[in-house]
Structures are given as C-alpha cells and as structure tokens.
Design an enzyme around this catalytic site. Structure first.
Site, PDB file in Angstrom:
ATOM      1  CD  GLU A 163      -3.042  -1.007   0.221  1.00 56.42           C
ATOM      2  OE1 GLU A 163      -3.035  -0.035  -0.563  1.00 56.42           O
ATOM      3  OE2 GLU A 163      -3.913  -1.883   0.193  1.00 56.42           O
ATOM      4  NE  ARG A 167      -3.678   2.814  -0.732  1.00 56.56           N
ATOM      5  CZ  ARG A 167      -4.968   2.752  -0.385  1.00 56.56           C
ATOM      6  NH1 ARG A 167      -5.638   3.847  -0.150  1.00 56.56           N
ATOM      7  NH2 ARG A 167      -5.574   1.584  -0.250  1.00 56.56           N
ATOM      8  CG  ASP A 307      -6.106  -7.241  -7.578  1.00 62.13           C
ATOM      9  OD1 ASP A 307      -5.076  -7.573  -6.983  1.00 62.13           O
ATOM     10  OD2 ASP A 307      -6.879  -6.367  -7.145  1.00 62.13           O
ATOM     11  CD  GLU A 476     -10.703  -1.475  -8.570  1.00 62.96           C
ATOM     12  OE1 GLU A 476      -9.728  -1.297  -7.812  1.00 62.96           O
ATOM     13  OE2 GLU A 476     -11.886  -1.174  -8.235  1.00 62.96           O
ATOM     14  CB  THR A 563      -1.994  -1.253  -9.232  1.00 64.87           C
ATOM     15  OG1 THR A 563      -3.242  -1.955  -9.235  1.00 64.87           O
ATOM     16  CG2 THR A 563      -1.491  -1.064  -7.803  1.00 64.87           C
TER      17      THR A 563
END
Length: 574
Positions: A163, A167, A307, A476, A563
């Site tokens: 994360e 980010r 994913d 998404e 992502t």
C-alpha cells in the site's frame, strides 16, 4: 427596361468581393497579395447558397493548446469540468477536516490514519491535481509534502509495503515527473521543486527495501517499520501474491530517475523468482511464503490478493518501451500464458442473458468453480485492451497489422467484460456497483438477491449477497472504461462513465465536503459509511477526468499507470 434590370442584377451577383475569414467567431478581411486567387470563382450568388462556416469548438482552459481530437465535443468538456469540480469538492472536505491524516471521515468531519499516518490522501491526490491543472491544490499538497512528509517517514511505525509503495512512493514519483523532473511534462509551476519529491521518494524507498533484504528468499515481507528500517511477515507468515508482484513499476522507475539500480534489482528478483514457480495454465495461487519462496494453497482468482499480479506482468514489460529486450520478455510470455488460462479456466457466461464474467477456482483447477466476481476484477478489461494494442488505437493497430489472433481474442474479452462491469452498476437501485457480485449459472442461483433495479435486463443474471452490497468508491470499472475508450474510440464508454459519475454525485457526495462510501447499493436511499478512500481522488476521479479528456492528455502509448493510477513515462517516449 426589363433587360436593363436583369443586366444590372447579373453584374451585382457575379461581381467578386474580398475574402472573409473567421477567427474566434469574428469576421475579418484578409489583406494578402493572394486575395484575387483566394476569391476566384466565389460569387455572391454562390455565397448565398453556401452553408455558413463551422466555427472551431471553444475549449476550456484545460483543453487549450492540446492536440485536436474531433471526438472531443463540447458536451464531454462539460462533463470533464464537472469531474474536476467533484475533485475540488473532495479535496476541500479533506483539507478542512483531515489535512495530514491518511483519509477523511466526511460524515464525522474527522481524519483517520489507516495507512501508516503518511498523509496518504495528500500524496495520492497530488498528480490528479497536476493533470487537472488545479494549481492551488498542487501548491497546498506540495507544500505539505515539503514541510511534513520526510518527518513522518523517519518517525512513523509499521506500514504495509504494497500500500505504501503504490500510493505514497508511486504518488511522489509521478509528481516528480509531472512537475518537470527528468525533463518531465512540467504541467505546473506551483509547489516545491521536483527534487523534493524525488529525495522524499528515495528516503522512503530506502526504508521499504528492508522488506526485501530481511527476507530469506526473493519474496519480500509484507510489513515495514519505517523509523528503524526493519521488516517482518504478516500474521500467519504469508504474503499476498499480488502485493509482492505489484512493486516493480515504482522501484524500476525510481532506479531510472535516481541512477541507483538497487531499487529495481530488488523488486525484479520477485518476478524472476515467480517465473520459476509451478503454475496452472499461467495462473498462480493468491498466497506465497517469504520463508520458503513457494506458493501456498490452490486458490486461483483475479480479485483481491491476485489481481495486480497479472496487471504488472504486462505493464512492467510495457514500461521498458523501446528498450524492451530478452531480459523482460519473460513477463510478456507469462502474461500471454495467464490470459489463455483465464479464458480457458475462469471465463463463463451467466443465464439467462449471457453476461461474460470471470469467476474463481477456490480449491484449484480440479475443484468446483465459483461464479463470484469482485469489483476489483474490473481492472481486467483495461489491462487486456492495453496488452493487445500496447496503448495505440485499435484502428491503427489493425491498419498496421500489429494484432495477433491472441490480441483480438483479448480485445473481444475486454469489451465483453467491460459491459458486465457496467451492468454491475446499472442493475442496482443506486446505479453503483457492489463490492462483490455472483452470477446466475446452471449450477448456481439464489433468489431474492437481485440489485433492486427491476427494469434492468440483467436483474436475474446478477446476484448480490447481503454482506457484499457495499461500495467503497472504487476505480476499477472507470479505469477500464477510460482505457477502452482511448483504444476503441467507442463513445459508449464515455456514456457509461458519465452514468457512473452521476450516481456517485447523487448518492455519495457529502455537502460539507468530500464523498463517502456506502453500506448497501441496492436500497434507496443507501445508508452511508463514514470514509473517503484515498483512491477516490487518486484513481476514480482521475480516470473519469481522463475518460472525458483529449487523448493527448497522458497518452497510453507514452505512459503506463501503476495500480494506483499514478502515471510513469514509458522509456524512450517522453
């Protein structure tokens, strides 16, 4: 007398006059030496019957100076402006009630730290503000980063490697490029010097590297203690496959701009190791052990914990641009094998109306098939389309004979899945998708669990269980609509995106500032949760803005998005 009248009329009609041009809606006389040539054959009679000139569209300040794209009409510029206004509203709530916290609780008007206390919303939102040309927000976010983030990094405790990388590290690196670093795009002159973002990113990455160097294998630990640069595995000892394989874009780009190869080298060891592990038609289990370096279990899915592994296979390869070579070709090969496996093992159609969806194999390829599809899986249509054309339009790829049979298969699946993802929104009462949907098949059906929109054609195809009905403002689906619009130029993707945005505006907007997640999208009015995820500003609104933007804004053949929707330049293209 009659002859004289007709003669005078003829002379008046056939007498030529000076040329007229239209510029910015104002008629001007052209006074050039070529005037006579310009007006040859142009009579008053002809001008009387000729249609009036079509004036050029009036672009908003955001669109001025950008490459002309005839598909951008004034109505889409208006939609783009409204998305921009939504971002300002979201930021204003965060700034007023939660500045410096990771996330805003818009109903409580408080901030909360759920991502390690690094001010994640500030960093996640920064490059969105840069792309939108919001200089005031860029200045506010950039100033906070310059004054506070380095101290936070050196003093804070435990953070999640994945994360924090996607980010915070990703946001800093994208801001570095977009603000002019590495001779970047220099979209904004506000905020700190680009080197502030780069030096902060290096300090953070140096600490995150302990997740790799502390592990006995090439699989990094999941958690890092920033203040002492130590790392440890997650409770239970396992790492998520998607988490360890979704660090490479960021670390590779940091190596490129810093000149230090250590970041990319450590991250790429993960992919090189996964290449050697056994797979099922290219599919991998969702857990992997840092202790043994082996996969754990036989749960195959493209939702949570699986994913972005598949997403980064193709994107890390694309990132290399013209310098792609045999050292990275294995990623493309792994991606193609995995997509064949997805089509063979995981793709099914619902009944009665044949929606194409991607299910799961929770007990391996020999076990039963689950018709469960997370909203997270809706990244896949965009990834499939991107992998097929490498970011150029389908029309150009077809014209230049660049698409293989596999590419065409993947493009067809991308369009089919994008429709399913959109119908997951339109089948509900609120027009917003649930976190998880199940699909009616010959083997599986549960009555009384529809989305609430009885007028939907697919009300009997999609099943939404009570615990899965929340909406977290996820990006998404709009991500895939953005990519598919850029590649196909099909206006329906913009229309679908606008419907989704209007539902967000109607049901998730909080008057005092910010937007909130929802508990149940199948009932009206939906009960509101009290949280605005960082990705709403970093991803959802960014992709919606780009969906309605000119295709020259962050073009897909020159940038690859991580992502978390932070764009990095493809080598050799920017």
């Amino acid at each position: 007398m009659v002859l004289m009248i007709f003669g005078l009329a003829y002379l008046m009609l056939t007498h030529t006059s000076p040329a007229i041009s239209v510029s910015n809606g104002v008629a001007k006389r052209i006074t050039t030496n070529d005037e006579a040539q310009v007006t040859v054959g142009s009579t008053r009679f002809e001008r009387f019957w000729r249609k009036p000139p079509r004036l050029p569209p009036r672009f908003s300040p955001d669109e001025k100076g950008k490459t002309k794209n005839t598909s951008v009409g004034s109505e889409w510029i208006d939609q783009q402006r409204k998305v921009k206004e939504a971002f300002v509203h979201a930021w204003s709530g965060y700034k007023k009630y939660a500045m410096g916290y990771d996330e805003l609780m818009p109903l409580s008007k408080l901030g909360t730290d759920g991502l390690g206390g690094l001010g994640a919303t500030v960093v996640d939102a920064l490059d969105t503000a840069m792309i939108m040309g919001l200089d005031e927000v860029v200045s506010e976010a950039g100033s906070w980063i310059e004054k506070h983030l380095l101290d936070r990094i050196t003093q804070k405790g435990q953070v999640n490697l994945f994360e924090t990388t996607i980010r915070v590290l990703g946001g800093l690196l994208s801001a570095y490029h977009l603000s002019g670093g590495e001779q970047g795009m220099n979209r904004t002159s506000t905020g700190p010097r680009p080197t502030v973002y780069l030096e902060t990113a290096k300090n953070l990455a140096d600490r995150l590297l302990s997740a790799f160097t502390s592990s006995p294998t090439s699989i990094p630990y999941s958690d890092v203690v920033l203040r002492d640069s130590s790392a440890h595995p997650a409770p239970g000892g396992l790492s998520s496959t998607s988490e360890v394989s979704t660090l490479q874009l960021e670390f590779n780009y940091l190596s490129t701009v810093s000149g230090d190869p250590k970041y990319g080298m450590e991250a790429m060891k993960v992919m090189e190791h996964i290449k050697t592990l056994p797979k099922v038609e290219g599919l991998v289990p969702i857990f992997v052990s840092p202790q043994s370096g082996e996969f754990s279990g036989e749960n195959f899915r493209l939702g949570s914990r699986g994913d972005s592994y598949y997403e980064y296979l193709i994107k890390v390869w694309l990132q290399q641009g013209t310098s792609r070579n045999s050292n990275f070709k294995y990623l493309h090969d792994m991606y193609e094998e995995a997509m064949k496996g997805v089509r063979h093992l995981l793709v099914r159609k619902s009944i009665p109306n044949g929606l194409v969806f991607v299910g799961e194999l929770p007990y391996g390829s020999g076990g039963s098939f689950s018709p469960k599809m997370d909203h997270l899986v809706c990244f896949l249509p965009g990834t499939l389309a991107l992998g097929a054309t490498k970011g150029i339009t389908k029309e150009k790829a077809m014209k230049d004979n660049l698409l293989t049979f596999e590419d065409l298969e993947n493009l067809k699946l991308a369009e089919d899945l994008a429709k399913t993802c959109f119908e997951m929104y339109s089948v509900t009462s609120s027009g917003l998708a649930p976190e998880i949907a199940y699909f009616h098949t010959e083997e599986y059906y549960e009555g009384g669990l529809d989305g609430g929109n009885k007028s939907s054609e697919y009300v009997n195809d999609i099943i939404i269980k009570h615990l899965d009905r929340h909406n977290l403002l996820r990006p998404e689906t709009v991500e895939s609509l953005f990519v598919l619009y850029r590649i196909t130029r099909d206006q329906k993707y913009r229309e679908w995106g606008w419907q989704i945005f209007e539902a967000f505006e109607k049901y998730t907007k909080v008057d005092s500032g910010g937007y909130t997640s929802l508990d149940d999208v199948t009932v009206l009015p939906p009960h509101r949760r009290d949280k605005m995820e960082t990705f709403f500003l970093g991803e959802t609104l960014k992709y919606l803005y780009l969906l309605f933007a000119d295709s020259s804004v962050i073009p897909l053949d020159k940038f690859v998005f991580n992502t978390e929707a932070h764009p990095f330049p493809i080598k050799g293209t920017v």
